[in-house]
Design an enzyme around this catalytic site. Structure first.
Site, PDB file in Angstrom:
ATOM      1  N   HIS A 115       4.481  -1.752 -21.410  1.00  0.00           N
ATOM      2  CA  HIS A 115       4.645  -0.337 -21.056  1.00  0.00           C
ATOM      3  C   HIS A 115       5.635  -0.107 -19.923  1.00  0.00           C
ATOM      4  O   HIS A 115       6.327   0.902 -19.912  1.00  0.00           O
ATOM      5  CB  HIS A 115       3.294   0.273 -20.632  1.00  0.00           C
ATOM      6  CG  HIS A 115       2.320   0.396 -21.763  1.00  0.00           C
ATOM      7  ND1 HIS A 115       1.172   1.153 -21.676  1.00  0.00           N
ATOM      8  CD2 HIS A 115       2.311  -0.142 -23.014  1.00  0.00           C
ATOM      9  CE1 HIS A 115       0.502   1.080 -22.820  1.00  0.00           C
ATOM     10  NE2 HIS A 115       1.166   0.285 -23.642  1.00  0.00           N
ATOM     11  N   CYS A 168       1.817 -13.364  -2.470  1.00  0.00           N
ATOM     12  CA  CYS A 168       1.431 -13.342  -1.054  1.00  0.00           C
ATOM     13  C   CYS A 168      -0.093 -13.413  -1.024  1.00  0.00           C
ATOM     14  O   CYS A 168      -0.714 -13.704  -2.047  1.00  0.00           O
ATOM     15  CB  CYS A 168       2.000 -12.132  -0.309  1.00  0.00           C
ATOM     16  SG  CYS A 168       1.317 -10.529  -0.766  1.00  0.00           S
TER      17      CYS A 168
HETATM   18  C1  RB5 Z   1      -0.329 -12.545   5.389  1.00  0.00           C
HETATM   19  O1  RB5 Z   1      -1.360 -12.861   6.272  1.00  0.00           O
HETATM   20  C2  RB5 Z   1      -0.749 -11.407   4.476  1.00  0.00           C
HETATM   21  O2  RB5 Z   1      -0.771 -10.218   5.178  1.00  0.00           O
HETATM   22  C3  RB5 Z   1       0.181 -11.330   3.289  1.00  0.00           C
HETATM   23  O3  RB5 Z   1       0.197 -12.539   2.606  1.00  0.00           O
HETATM   24  C4  RB5 Z   1      -0.167 -10.269   2.250  1.00  0.00           C
HETATM   25  O4  RB5 Z   1      -1.495 -10.382   1.847  1.00  0.00           O
HETATM   26  C5  RB5 Z   1       0.224  -8.897   2.586  1.00  0.00           C
HETATM   27  O5  RB5 Z   1       0.076  -7.965   1.778  1.00  0.00           O
END
Ligand code: RB5
Length: 145
Positions: free
Chosen positions: A98, A65
């Site tokens: 680990h 993400c």
């Molecule tokens: C999306 O904008 C962002 O919040 C997500 O990709 C991530 O970084 C959340 O932890």
């Protein structure tokens, strides 16, 4: 190896770079999306990837993400998942040695492609050490609902 991969809109570009890199090395990738900049919710993608890991249809999972934080938090809510956010190629092997991490997470907005490739390579080259670490992992498992 067979690897499940998933990302949100903040991570899909790095996820696809890693998909191409790993396929180029002969690995089989199950790509669970997303594959566009359209905004999506990272827990949905964490679940899709982790379902493959829990069902043992893949050897491990890679999640991306924007920061790597949200998708790793979501993954770690799933029983049986040990997801490690890997900010460096030095940390990456430790998560296998680990913690026996079965999913790794990366931040698509903070990790450059070459560093991400090195992180994945370092994780994949590592082996779980067992021994004193197993009792600690057993205690993690005992925390599951
Ligand atoms: C999306 O904008 C962002 O919040 C997500 O990709 C991530 O970084 C959340 O932890």
């Amino acid at each position: 190896m067979k690897i499940a991969m998933a990302a949100d809109h903040g991570g899909y570009e790095l996820k696809n770079i890693l998909r191409d890199y790993l396929e180029g090395k002969g690995h089989e990738i199950i790509n669970l999306g997303t594959d566009s900049p359209e905004s999506v919710d990272y827990p949905d993608y964490a679940k899709a990837c982790c379902d493959e890991v829990i069902a043992k249809r893949v050897d491990f999972g890679i999640l991306v993400c924007g920061s790597g934080v949200g998708i790793s938090i979501a993954a770690n809510k799933i029983d049986g998942i040990r997801c490690a956010l890997c900010p460096s190629k030095e940390i990456a092997p430790l998560t296998k040695q680990h913690n026996n991490a079965n999913v790794i997470a990366l931040g698509g907005r903070f990790t450059a492609p070459d560093e991400a490739k090195a992180i994945v390579d370092a994780y994949m080259a590592a082996e779980y050490e067992g021994g004193r670490h197993q009792g600690r992992i057993d205690k993690i498992t005992a925390l599951e609902k």
